[in-house]
Design a protein around this motif. Sequence first.
Motif, PDB file in Angstrom:
ATOM      1  N   SER A 143       0.813  -1.313  -0.047  1.00 46.60           N
ATOM      2  CA  SER A 143      -0.043   0.017  -0.026  1.00 46.60           C
ATOM      3  C   SER A 143       0.809   1.194   0.037  1.00 46.60           C
ATOM      4  O   SER A 143       1.997   1.154   0.442  1.00 46.60           O
ATOM      5  N   ILE A 144       0.317   2.515  -0.212  1.00 42.99           N
ATOM      6  CA  ILE A 144       0.918   3.686  -0.361  1.00 42.99           C
ATOM      7  C   ILE A 144       1.709   3.832   1.121  1.00 42.99           C
ATOM      8  O   ILE A 144       2.638   4.130   1.302  1.00 42.99           O
ATOM      9  N   TYR A 151       6.488   1.508  -4.156  1.00 41.78           N
ATOM     10  CA  TYR A 151       7.831   2.222  -3.984  1.00 41.78           C
ATOM     11  C   TYR A 151       7.661   3.514  -3.976  1.00 41.78           C
ATOM     12  O   TYR A 151       6.907   4.256  -4.690  1.00 41.78           O
ATOM     13  N   GLN A 152       8.653   4.306  -3.002  1.00 38.70           N
ATOM     14  CA  GLN A 152       8.191   5.719  -3.025  1.00 38.70           C
ATOM     15  C   GLN A 152       9.729   6.209  -3.227  1.00 38.70           C
ATOM     16  O   GLN A 152      10.621   5.655  -2.664  1.00 38.70           O
ATOM     17  N   ARG A 157       1.946   7.527  -8.866  1.00 41.89           N
ATOM     18  CA  ARG A 157       1.130   8.413  -8.124  1.00 41.89           C
ATOM     19  C   ARG A 157       1.720   9.587  -7.287  1.00 41.89           C
ATOM     20  O   ARG A 157       3.000   9.532  -7.023  1.00 41.89           O
ATOM     21  N   GLY A 158       1.069  10.659  -7.340  1.00 41.05           N
ATOM     22  CA  GLY A 158       1.752  11.895  -6.644  1.00 41.05           C
ATOM     23  C   GLY A 158       1.871  11.854  -5.199  1.00 41.05           C
ATOM     24  O   GLY A 158       1.047  10.776  -4.585  1.00 41.05           O
ATOM     25  N   ASP A 191       8.282  19.597  -6.489  1.00 38.13           N
ATOM     26  CA  ASP A 191       9.166  18.777  -5.532  1.00 38.13           C
ATOM     27  C   ASP A 191       8.276  17.747  -4.601  1.00 38.13           C
ATOM     28  O   ASP A 191       6.978  18.262  -4.355  1.00 38.13           O
ATOM     29  N   GLY A 192       8.733  16.898  -4.174  1.00 38.44           N
ATOM     30  CA  GLY A 192       7.987  16.079  -3.492  1.00 38.44           C
ATOM     31  C   GLY A 192       8.193  14.542  -3.413  1.00 38.44           C
ATOM     32  O   GLY A 192       9.118  14.098  -4.157  1.00 38.44           O
ATOM     33  N   ARG A 193       7.212  13.953  -2.934  1.00 34.56           N
ATOM     34  CA  ARG A 193       7.158  12.395  -2.776  1.00 34.56           C
ATOM     35  C   ARG A 193       6.373  11.725  -3.968  1.00 34.56           C
ATOM     36  O   ARG A 193       5.217  12.413  -4.154  1.00 34.56           O
TER      37      ARG A 193
END
Length: 450
Positions: A140-141, A166-167, A212-213, A239-241
């Motif tokens: 999951s996220i 994966y992030q 996904r953002g 910028d971000g994950r």
Amino acid sequence: MTLGRFSAAIATLCVLVPSLQAESTIGFRQLCSTTPVAVQRGKKTTINVRSNYTLDGSYRVFFDRPGITMKFLETKPIPAPHQGRGTPGTPFRFEADVPANQPLGIYEFRVATKTAVSSVSHLLVTSYPVVNESKDDNGSIETAQEVSFPVAICGMCGNAEDVDFYQFTGKAGQNITINIYAQRVTKAVHSMQSGGSGASVMYLMDSILTLRGSNGQVIAENDNFVGGDSFLSYKLPEDGRYFLEVRDTRFIGNPKYVYCVEISDQPFAHAVFPMAIQRGQTTQATVVGHNLGGIETTTLKSVADEPLGWKRLPVKTPRGHTNPVQVLVSAHPQVVATGNHSMARAIPLTLPVGANARLSKPDEVHYYSFEAKKGQYYLFEIESDRRDLPLDSVIDLFDSSGKKVADGDDGYYTKDAKLQFKAPSDGKFFVSVRDLHNRGGERFIYNLRA
């Protein structure tokens, strides 16, 4: 020999023969999957090779190209009873040693034991650091495994409804590519199936990639880019994950469904056009790819004594070299076809020759003409699908009046069309090339061998 000794010898033989017969009935070792399925060049990596029969006594591993060596690490026998076609097999440890200058790409290998040589499995050589899927939950996220790119993630969709997340952190304006190897690193595996029978049998992982953002919303998705393997190219908006979701599009799974996902912001090339050059010649080629540092073309050079056939060459860009692309070195002249979209504008060919072209738009058809002699045999063959390009080609052949007299579709285990033709008379004939589904685009590149 006394009767007692003779009886003892017979008894010993009776014990030995069944075990020898049991070993000798195994014709070959059926390799299943390899984990991790990718190794970074310049590294030594311990990998697990699964087999439906024992690999005890393995003494050598044969690769389809030179460079890589693999050493058997097991020191004690491991039971590996045959359990049926759909089972994942028993793992055996090997150490893969990949030279720093090893060409990138997918390699096939076989394992030699004292009694047999195995079937084929695969190993991907990558330039990126390899990260294995975590043993912790990443379904999951909220539980996504953290990685940083460039990276080659080796994982597995091992069970039904298995989804891997994966992030990674990115910056606004970064152009990233996400390339999964799933079918390409299992397609030669013997008995590659998920188990079951009849309609329940599912062959090969059919991957889908979803990006996904930070809020979890889908911002990009792809399915079936190179065969059943997916590919994404995306410019990060902020910028971000970001979160990458990997799964089988049918939500099925099997321990044989291993994959490698490469994530990078480095130069990436799908192909060059034309993708063939005559030996000893030089030509300019357009580069189809991403993050190329502003270049649009590259120079293909071939020396007079260069070996013929397909080879993989990286493209030099201001941002570094791309992954290798496939280029044909041919003994025959190569022409680049443009504007031949009707029979009236057919490009005349003097055989033997290679014709290089691209179906740039949907419904586009290319025409060529040649002079035939009665009773002479002619061969026309497309190279595209076998070069990881999407064209599902069809060849049609017409006489001088425009009447269709022959056609050719899929070749042996490929969507590349092939046509063998015996001329019924002297005169001009026409050959056309089209996509079976009337598609087109920048990657619908082909080489027609005539």
